[in-house]
Write a protein that holds these residues in place. Structure first.
Motif, PDB file in Angstrom:
ATOM      1  N   LYS A  63      30.451  51.167  37.562  1.00 15.67           N
ATOM      2  CA  LYS A  63      30.991  52.012  38.635  1.00 15.67           C
ATOM      3  C   LYS A  63      30.276  51.742  39.954  1.00 15.67           C
ATOM      4  O   LYS A  63      30.911  51.680  41.020  1.00 15.67           O
ATOM      5  N   ARG A  64      28.938  51.561  39.877  1.00 15.90           N
ATOM      6  CA  ARG A  64      28.196  51.267  41.105  1.00 15.90           C
ATOM      7  C   ARG A  64      28.606  49.929  41.679  1.00 15.90           C
ATOM      8  O   ARG A  64      28.765  49.788  42.902  1.00 15.90           O
ATOM      9  N   GLU A  65      28.801  48.927  40.810  1.00 14.56           N
ATOM     10  CA  GLU A  65      29.245  47.616  41.292  1.00 14.56           C
ATOM     11  C   GLU A  65      30.641  47.715  41.910  1.00 14.56           C
ATOM     12  O   GLU A  65      30.918  47.090  42.949  1.00 14.56           O
ATOM     13  N   GLN A  66      31.505  48.508  41.286  1.00 11.83           N
ATOM     14  CA  GLN A  66      32.845  48.682  41.839  1.00 11.83           C
ATOM     15  C   GLN A  66      32.792  49.363  43.203  1.00 11.83           C
ATOM     16  O   GLN A  66      33.522  48.978  44.136  1.00 11.83           O
ATOM     17  N   GLU A  67      31.932  50.364  43.347  1.00 12.69           N
ATOM     18  CA  GLU A  67      31.808  51.030  44.643  1.00 12.69           C
ATOM     19  C   GLU A  67      31.257  50.090  45.695  1.00 12.69           C
ATOM     20  O   GLU A  67      31.716  50.089  46.849  1.00 12.69           O
ATOM     21  N   LEU A  68      30.252  49.249  45.300  1.00 18.54           N
ATOM     22  CA  LEU A  68      29.693  48.283  46.262  1.00 18.54           C
ATOM     23  C   LEU A  68      30.742  47.266  46.694  1.00 18.54           C
ATOM     24  O   LEU A  68      30.846  46.920  47.883  1.00 18.54           O
ATOM     25  N   GLN A  69      31.525  46.792  45.733  1.00 17.77           N
ATOM     26  CA  GLN A  69      32.583  45.847  46.084  1.00 17.77           C
ATOM     27  C   GLN A  69      33.634  46.500  46.984  1.00 17.77           C
ATOM     28  O   GLN A  69      34.136  45.872  47.926  1.00 17.77           O
ATOM     29  N   HIS A  70      33.928  47.758  46.705  1.00 16.54           N
ATOM     30  CA  HIS A  70      34.900  48.461  47.550  1.00 16.54           C
ATOM     31  C   HIS A  70      34.372  48.620  48.971  1.00 16.54           C
ATOM     32  O   HIS A  70      35.107  48.398  49.958  1.00 16.54           O
ATOM     33  N   LEU A  71      33.082  48.977  49.085  1.00 15.55           N
ATOM     34  CA  LEU A  71      32.495  49.108  50.424  1.00 15.55           C
ATOM     35  C   LEU A  71      32.450  47.766  51.143  1.00 15.55           C
ATOM     36  O   LEU A  71      32.746  47.681  52.353  1.00 15.55           O
ATOM     37  N   LYS A  72      32.105  46.721  50.388  1.00 16.91           N
ATOM     38  CA  LYS A  72      32.059  45.393  50.996  1.00 16.91           C
ATOM     39  C   LYS A  72      33.436  44.957  51.476  1.00 16.91           C
ATOM     40  O   LYS A  72      33.596  44.441  52.587  1.00 16.91           O
ATOM     41  N   LYS A  73      34.441  45.179  50.645  1.00 14.63           N
ATOM     42  CA  LYS A  73      35.793  44.820  51.043  1.00 14.63           C
ATOM     43  C   LYS A  73      36.265  45.651  52.234  1.00 14.63           C
ATOM     44  O   LYS A  73      36.918  45.137  53.151  1.00 14.63           O
TER      45      LYS A  73
END
Length: 634
Positions: free
Chosen positions: A368-378
């Motif tokens: 979930k943290r990786e998904q949130e980081l990827q979402h923020l990066k995108k």
């Protein structure tokens, strides 16, 4: 009236004297019945007979007011004497009580006399029925007439209650309340004289509807009716069904819990006390069904003026709870042991699964943290790209305006108008081009679903045709049967027909030069046919190549992103033919690998396909739309 009776008797006697002697037992019986009827008429009260005649001959609107005369007839006779019973018997025999019962069903707001007449008729009906002993067909009186009378009175009570609640004026409300009280008193008087119909009153749906009301005054009256029912017939609660008993008790407990009026609380408490005193089984029902009743009575209704009845009811509830305390303690201990064993089992099971649960939790948290980081990066990349596009658009606009100003400075004044017209034409063309492109893209997106359906239909048809072709090929041929031989007669007849045909159609003779010329013409036509077939084949190959290229372009357009999400890589896909070719080749290769790795149960539908051939519908459109170097690849 006396003269009318004497005349009827004299006419009947003269008829008997002038009639010949009766022959047979049936005529004697009929004469006896007629004599009995005349004797009953002679013994009937003349006032009742006159009133029955008036009711029969009057209009329907005048019947209620005429029936009010029964009150005067009943009041003249002393209560309980033989004369009163005889008058009631005559009233019942001449169906005046049935008239009263049927009138109660009508809407008295449109009749003469109104609701006051209806209330008086209910009172008259109850007085006519109490003390009446029916000797002829008593079953109809007790099982049909009395329940119908109770039902009609309750219907009248519901109508009066509804109009009392809707009334606005004080005098009108008091009138309706007084008439409602009169009807309920008539009901109490009726089941007081006939105890067996108390259960009928309690089980009637209209009685429950009258009891279930939020109005204080009518609720008090209905609880007094219920009190009279229990006082007259204390075993009535055991005679009704369980649903009716629960409905009555639910309403009494609800009134105790939903109101603070001491009058309603006193009436409900007295009713519950009367129920509890009557039967121990009902006390068990109260303690089991309403577990918070004791606390409600002690907290909400103590010190309201009826503590004596309240404490008696609480003592009965405490006595029932103390008698069942030992059983409850044993059940409580058993439940505690079961719960302890179950909690221990659940705890041990949880401890065994704890390491796995921790691992799963950590994995899900990291994902979930990786998904949130990827979402923020995108999101940051999208914002940066949007800002960059906005800056590029501003620079382009600024550069365009600067170029326009520079051109206007260079161009001669006489050429400015011409230049502006050319720029307006180019601008209009640009706007039109973009509008047509937008409209074409919108139309294409709308037709995408129909295009998919068309392709799916083509694939299904292709598979069905292949299946039918395979089945036709596998159809066994019929065994060869040798023709039957000809007999000698048939052979001679056939030979004679051949000879006759040869004589009629002799063969034409052809020279060697004509044979050579005919051969040369045939060779020339064959060469023309081969040349034309080669050209047709090349044209067909070119059409096939163009169709393949169009299919590839359609696939790229369908999978292409929107204009707002387009990047330079997407532009390269449309500007260079090598990238889509390689992409399609890679997709086709992956599709073939996936098909070869499928398990056997996924290939059950392909039993009609040969083992060394991959079905086209497995590749769908990948192999069908791949082209390399301008040629379609199979």
């Amino acid at each position: 009236m006396d003269g009318w009776m004497d005349g009827a008797s004299s006419m009947f006697v003269s008829f008997l004297r002038g009639r010949p002697a009766a022959r047979g037992a049936e005529q004697n019986v009929s004469l006896q019945l007629m004599v009995q009827e005349l004797e009953r008429l002679a013994a009937a009260d003349p006032r009742v007979l006159a009133l029955a005649a008036q009711v029969t001959e009057s209009r329907e609107q005048d019947v209620p007011l005429l029936l009010l005369k029964l009150k005067g007839i009943l009041n003249r006779a002393s209560l309980g004497c033989e004369e009163s019973q005889k008058i009631k018997q005559d009233i019942y025999n001449y169906d005046l009580t049935k008239y009263c019962m049927l009138v109660l069903r009508q809407d008295h707001s449109r009749l003469r006399g109104g609701w006051a007449t209806a209330a008086q008729l209910a009172e008259i009906l109850s007085h006519c029925c109490v003390g009446l002993e029916v000797k002829e067909d008593p079953e109809e009186f007790y099982k049909k007439f009395l329940p119908s009378a109770i039902d009609n009175m309750l219907v009248l009570g519901r109508r009066l209650q509804a109009r009392f609640i809707r009334a606005i004026k004080g005098e009108e409300k008091q009138d309706f309340l007084r008439w409602f009280q009169t009807v309920t008193d008539a009901i109490c008087w009726l089941f007081g004289g006939h105890i067996q119909i108390a259960a009928c009153v309690l089980q009637n749906d209209h009685f429950l509807q009258l009891l279930i009301t939020d109005d204080v005054e009518t609720a008090i009256i209905m609880m007094s009716v219920l009190h009279n029912i229990l006082r007259v017939n204390s075993s009535v609660l055991l005679q009704v069904d369980e649903e009716t008993l629960h409905s009555v008790l639910d309403e009494l407990v609800y009134k105790l819990s939903s109101t603070t009026n001491p009058v309603i609380g006193n009436a409900a408490t007295k009713l519950l006390l009367l129920v509890a005193k009557f039967c121990k089984q009902l006390v068990k029902l109260l303690t089991a069904r309403y577990k918070g009743l004791k606390g409600l009575l002690s907290k909400e209704w103590t010190g309201k003026g009826f503590d004596r009845d309240l404490y008696q009811l609480l003592d009965l509830l405490d006595l029932e709870q103390s008698s069942g305390k030992g059983e409850m303690q044993r059940q409580h201990q058993a439940a505690c042991i079961i719960q302890a064993m179950w909690r221990g089992f659940q705890t041990r099971k949880r401890l065994k699964k704890l390491p796995q649960a921790v691992t799963t939790l950590q994995r899900s948290f990291r994902a979930k943290r990786e998904q949130e980081l990827q979402h923020l990066k995108k999101q940051k990349e999208d914002e940066a790209l949007k800002l960059q596009l906005q800056l590029q658009r501003q620079r382009a606009m600024r550069l365009f305006h600067e170029q326009q100003l520079a051109l206007l400075e260079i161009i001669h004044a006489s050429q400015v108008n011409k230049y502006m017209e050319e720029m307006e034409g180019k601008s209009a063309l640009t706007i039109q081009r973009f509008w047509r492109g937008y409209r074409a893209r919108r139309s294409f997106h709308q037709q995408r679903q129909s295009l998919k359906e068309y392709k799916a239909a083509v694939i299904i048809q292709r598979a069905a045709c292949k299946f039918l072709e395979k089945r036709r090929r596998r159809r066994p041929l019929s065994p060869w049967k040798d023709p039957k031989g000809l007999t000698d007669e048939q052979r001679l007849a056939l030979q004679q027909k051949v000879d006759d045909y040869i004589k009629l159609h002799p063969a034409s003779q052809m020279s060697a030069e004509m044979s050579k010329e005919l051969h040369m013409q045939a060779q020339e036509k064959l060469a023309h046919f081969l040349l034309r077939s080669r050209l047709d084949q090349r044209a067909a190959q070119r059409r096939e190549t163009l169709l393949t290229q169009v299919n590839t372009d359609v696939e790229l357009l369908m999978n292409a992103p929107g204009l707002a999400e387009t990047t330079e890589k997407d532009l390269d896909v449309f500007m260079s033919r090598s990238i889509p070719v390689a992409t399609k080749a890679r997709q086709s290769h992956n599709t073939m690998l996936k098909y070869t790795c499928w398990p056997w149960w996924k290939k059950l539908g392909d039993e009609f396909v040969e083992d060394d051939v991959i079905p086209d519908d497995a590749l769908n459109a990948e192999l069908g739309t791949l082209f390399i170097g301008g040629r379609k690849s199979f």
